[in-house]
Scaffold this motif. Structure first.
Motif, mmCIF file in Angstrom:
data_model
loop_
_atom_site.group_PDB
_atom_site.id
_atom_site.type_symbol
_atom_site.label_atom_id
_atom_site.label_comp_id
_atom_site.label_asym_id
_atom_site.label_seq_id
_atom_site.Cartn_x
_atom_site.Cartn_y
_atom_site.Cartn_z
ATOM 1 N N ALA A 177 -7.731 5.832 11.718
ATOM 2 C CA ALA A 177 -8.376 6.847 10.868
ATOM 3 C C ALA A 177 -7.316 7.575 10.043
ATOM 4 C CB ALA A 177 -9.144 7.842 11.733
ATOM 5 N N ARG A 178 -6.164 7.860 10.696
ATOM 6 C CA ARG A 178 -5.090 8.562 9.971
ATOM 7 C C ARG A 178 -4.553 7.684 8.839
ATOM 8 N NH1 ARG A 178 -3.511 11.075 14.825
ATOM 9 N NH2 ARG A 178 -2.158 9.320 15.331
ATOM 10 N N ALA A 179 -4.413 6.399 9.145
ATOM 11 C CA ALA A 179 -3.898 5.485 8.117
ATOM 12 C C ALA A 179 -4.885 5.401 6.947
ATOM 13 C CB ALA A 179 -3.675 4.095 8.701
ATOM 14 N N ALA A 180 -6.195 5.354 7.292
ATOM 15 C CA ALA A 180 -7.206 5.269 6.228
ATOM 16 C C ALA A 180 -7.177 6.540 5.385
ATOM 17 C CB ALA A 180 -8.588 5.069 6.842
ATOM 18 N N GLU A 181 -7.003 7.699 6.077
ATOM 19 C CA GLU A 181 -6.961 8.982 5.363
ATOM 20 C C GLU A 181 -5.744 9.023 4.431
ATOM 21 O OE1 GLU A 181 -8.980 11.265 5.079
ATOM 22 O OE2 GLU A 181 -7.876 13.027 4.384
ATOM 23 N N ARG A 184 -6.390 6.969 1.526
ATOM 24 C CA ARG A 184 -7.335 7.636 0.606
ATOM 25 C C ARG A 184 -6.591 8.684 -0.230
ATOM 26 N NH1 ARG A 184 -10.344 11.620 0.116
ATOM 27 N NH2 ARG A 184 -9.511 12.684 1.940
ATOM 28 N N LEU A 185 -5.734 9.482 0.471
ATOM 29 C CA LEU A 185 -4.991 10.529 -0.239
ATOM 30 C C LEU A 185 -4.077 9.920 -1.290
ATOM 31 C CD1 LEU A 185 -4.059 13.010 2.608
ATOM 32 C CD2 LEU A 185 -5.636 13.360 0.722
ATOM 33 N N HIS A 186 -3.448 8.821 -0.882
ATOM 34 C CA HIS A 186 -2.520 8.157 -1.793
ATOM 35 C C HIS A 186 -3.269 7.690 -3.043
ATOM 36 C CE1 HIS A 186 0.784 5.723 -3.143
ATOM 37 N NE2 HIS A 186 -0.034 4.690 -3.251
ATOM 38 N N ARG A 190 -2.821 8.883 -6.834
ATOM 39 C CA ARG A 190 -2.525 7.921 -7.897
ATOM 40 C C ARG A 190 -3.504 8.109 -9.064
ATOM 41 N NH1 ARG A 190 -4.033 3.413 -9.746
ATOM 42 N NH2 ARG A 190 -5.829 3.286 -8.374
ATOM 43 N N ARG A 191 -4.798 8.351 -8.688
ATOM 44 C CA ARG A 191 -5.796 8.527 -9.741
ATOM 45 C C ARG A 191 -5.543 9.817 -10.520
ATOM 46 N NH1 ARG A 191 -10.748 8.131 -6.930
ATOM 47 N NH2 ARG A 191 -10.337 6.285 -5.733
ATOM 48 N N THR A 192 -5.109 10.874 -9.789
ATOM 49 C CA THR A 192 -4.834 12.142 -10.480
ATOM 50 C C THR A 192 -3.685 11.958 -11.462
ATOM 51 O OG1 THR A 192 -5.415 13.227 -8.431
ATOM 52 C CG2 THR A 192 -4.357 14.597 -10.073
ATOM 53 N N VAL A 193 -2.635 11.257 -11.013
ATOM 54 C CA VAL A 193 -1.484 11.043 -11.895
ATOM 55 C C VAL A 193 -1.926 10.265 -13.134
ATOM 56 C CG1 VAL A 193 0.710 9.808 -12.097
ATOM 57 C CG2 VAL A 193 0.221 11.146 -10.063
ATOM 58 N N GLU A 194 -2.768 9.241 -12.880
ATOM 59 C CA GLU A 194 -3.251 8.420 -14.000
ATOM 60 C C GLU A 194 -4.066 9.269 -14.977
ATOM 61 O OE1 GLU A 194 -5.812 4.878 -13.236
ATOM 62 O OE2 GLU A 194 -3.849 4.092 -12.666
ATOM 63 N N GLU A 195 -4.924 10.128 -14.385
ATOM 64 C CA GLU A 195 -5.781 10.990 -15.212
ATOM 65 C C GLU A 195 -4.921 11.950 -16.041
ATOM 66 O OE1 GLU A 195 -8.807 10.737 -15.764
ATOM 67 O OE2 GLU A 195 -9.451 12.676 -16.564
ATOM 68 N N LEU A 196 -3.875 12.517 -15.377
ATOM 69 C CA LEU A 196 -2.996 13.457 -16.091
ATOM 70 C C LEU A 196 -2.290 12.748 -17.242
ATOM 71 C CD1 LEU A 196 -1.414 15.565 -13.232
ATOM 72 C CD2 LEU A 196 -2.970 16.323 -15.010
#
Ligand code: ADP
Length: 425
Positions: A177-181, A184-186, A190-196
Motif C-alpha cells: 500500500a505504501r509503495a502504491a501511495e 501515486r504521489l510521484h 509529475r503531472r503537476t510539473v507537466e501542468e506547470l
C-alpha cells in the motif's frame, strides 16, 4: 503470502525429497506382514502426486485457482505424511510421528493459525492410532504421553507459525500500500510539473500572441489615421472610405480582444454574470447565421433549423456569443468560400446545435487543447487569441450543457453545443 508462489516452492521441495524417501523406503528392514507393501504404495502415490503438483503449480489452472490448488496440495501432503507415520510405526528408534510437524508448518504457512490448528486436530487421532499400532503389534505399553505431548506442541506451533505468517502478510500488504501511495504521489507530482510547464508555455505564448494581436491592428489604425491626416486632400473619396473602414475593422478587432481577455478573467474569478430567461434557440441560430453572412459575402452559411425546436433556459446574449464564435471559427479555419452548415435539432430532452465546416480539421491530440485558455492548434497562421472556445465552453457549462468537437484532419470539423431543453408546463 501469495499462495501461487508458495505452491511452486513446496512442489519443488517435494521433488527434492523424492530421492531421500526412495532411499529410506528401500533400506528399511520391515517386519513380517504388509508393512513393506504399504510403504511402497505410499511412496508411489507420493512420487506421482509430487510430479502432478509440480506441473499444476506451473500451469494456467493452478494460476487461476490458487486457493483450490493449495487445499488439494494440503490434503495430499497430509495423506502422505499420515501414511508414512502409520507405515513406519514399527521403526522404534525413529521419531517418525514428528514428520507431522512438517505438514503442520506447511498448513500454517498456507492458511495461517486456522490451517495449523486443523492439522493439529487431524493429527491427534492419527497419533492415537500410531501409539496403538506400536502397543498392539509390538507388545509395547500404550504411550498416551506421546499423543498428548505432540498434540500440545503442534497446537503451540500452529499458533506461533500462524501468527508469524499473519504478521508477515499484513506487513507485506502495508508495504504494498505504501509503495502504491508513493507511486501515486510521484505520478501526481509529475503531472503537476507537466501542468506547470504547460502553463508557463501558454503564458509565454499568450504574451507574444497578445502583443501581436494588439500591435497589428494598432499599427493599421495609426497608419490609416496618419494617412488620412496628411493626405486627406489627395485621396479620392473611395480611398478615404477604405481607410475609415480599415480603422473601424481594426478597432473592432481590438475591442473583441479586450472583451475576450476580460471575459476570461471574469470566468476564472467566478464573476462572469448571466441573465437567464426563456431563449428561442431557433431564432438565435437564424440571427447569428444571418449576421455572419452579412459580415462575409463570399461564404455560404446554411442554417437547418426544424420548426418547433424547444426553447432553452439561458442567457440569450451569452448563447449568441457562443454561436457567433463557432460560426466565425468555421469560416476562419476553412478555405475561402467553403460552405458552412449550422444544424439544430431536439434529442431526448436536449437541443443541439452543430456547426459543421469542411475546413482543415483538428488533430485528435489538439482537440482537448483548443478548449483551454489560449489553446490554439500549433502552427495556426490565422490571427486569434485561443480564448474563444474556452469562453464558449464555460458558457455552455454554465447552462448545464456541453460544447464538444468531432473532427478529422482534412475532412473538417463539427462543433456541437448541447443544451438541456426547457421544460414546458
Ligand atoms: P482563436 O480562434 O482566437 O484562436 P478559439 O478558442 O476560438 O481561438 O479557437 C482555438 C483554436 O482552435 C484555434 O486557434 C484553431 O486552431 C482551432 N479551431 C477552432 N475552430 C476551428 C475549426 N472550425 N476548424 C479548425 N480549427 C479550429
Amino acid at each position: 503470502m501469495q499462495l501461487r508462489f508458495l505452491e511452486r516452492w513446496i512442489s519443488l521441495l517435494r521433488l527434492v525429497a523424492i530421492p531421500f524417501v526412495l532411499a529410506a523406503v528401500a533400506v528399511a528392514s520391515y517386519p513380517p506382514g504388509a508393512w513393506e507393501t504399504w510403504a511402497w504404495i505410499t511412496t508411489i502415490v507420493f512420487v506421482i502426486g509430487s510430479l502432478g503438483f509440480f506441473v499444476l503449480a506451473r500451469s494456467d489452472l493452478g494460476r487461476r485457482h490458487p486457493v483450490q490448488q493449495s487445499i488439494a496440495a494440503q490434503v495430499f501432503d497430509t495423506v502422505i505424511v499420515v501414511g508414512y507415520v502409520l507405515v513406519f510405526a514399527f521403526e522404534f528408534g525413529l521419531p517418525v510421528q514428528q514428520i507431522l510437524y512438517i505438514d503442520l508448518a506447511a498448513a500454517s504457512v498456507r492458511f495461517g493459525v486456522t490451517g495449523g490448528l486443523i492439522i493439529a486436530a487431524v493429527s491427534a487421532p492419527i497419533l492415537a492410532v500410531f501409539a496403538r499400532i506400536r502397543s498392539v503389534h509390538f507388545d509395547e505399553p500404550y504411550s498416551w504421553k506421546l499423543v498428548a505431548f505432540q498434540t500440545f506442541f503442534e497446537v503451540l506451533m500452529a499458533l506461533i507459525v500462524g501468527w508469524l505468517v499473519h504478521r508477515l502478510s499484513r506487513e507485506g500488504m502495508e508495504a504494498e500500500a505504501r509503495a502504491a501511495e508513493a507511486e501515486r504521489l510521484h505520478e501526481a507530482e509529475r503531472r503537476t510539473v507537466e501542468e506547470l510547464r504547460r502553463l508557463s508555455h501558454l503564458r509565454a505564448d499568450f504574451v507574444s500572441l497578445v502583443s501581436h494581436e494588439v500591435r497589428t491592428p494598432l499599427a493599421a489604425v495609426i497608419g490609416s489615421a496618419r494617412t488620412l491626416e496628411h493626405r486627406w486632400r489627395e485621396l479620392s473619396p473611395e480611398q478615404r472610405d477604405r481607410f475609415l473602414a480599415l480603422i473601424g475593422d481594426e478597432t473592432e478587432r481590438l475591442a473583441a480582444l479586450v472583451r475576450e481577455v476580460t471575459d476570461t478573467s471574469r470566468i476564472d474569478s467566478g464573476t462572469f454574470s448571466y441573465t437567464f430567461g426563456d431563449v428561442d434557440l431557433a431564432a438565435l441560430v437564424d440571427d447569428a447565421v444571418a449576421a455572419a453572412e452579412v459580415a462575409r459575402e463570399s461564404v455560404t452559411i446554411a442554417a437547418k433549423v426544424p420548426a418547433g425546436l424547444p426553447h432553452v433556459e439561458g442567457d440569450p446574449v451569452r448563447l449568441r456569443q457562443v454561436l457567433t464564435n463557432l460560426i466565425d471559427n468555421a469560416v476562419k479555419y476553412s478555405p475561402e468560400g467553403a460552405p458552412v452548415e449550422v444544424r439544430a435539432e431536439a434529442v431526448n430532452g436536449h437541443v443541439t446545435v452543430d456547426v459543421v465546416d469542411r475546413g482543415s480539421g483538428i488533430d485528435p491530440r489538439d482537440q482537448l487543447l483548443i478548449f483551454e485558455r489560449f489553446g490554439r492548434v500549433h502552427g495556426t497562421s490565422k490571427p486569434g487569441t485561443g480564448l474563444g472556445l474556452y469562453i464558449a465552453r464555460a458558457i455552455a457549462e454554465a447552462h448545464g450543457g456541453t460544447l464538444r468537437v468531432s473532427s478529422r484532419i482534412g475532412a473538417g470539423s463539427t462543433f456541437t453545443l448541447d443544451l438541456p431543453a426547457r421544460r414546458t408546463s
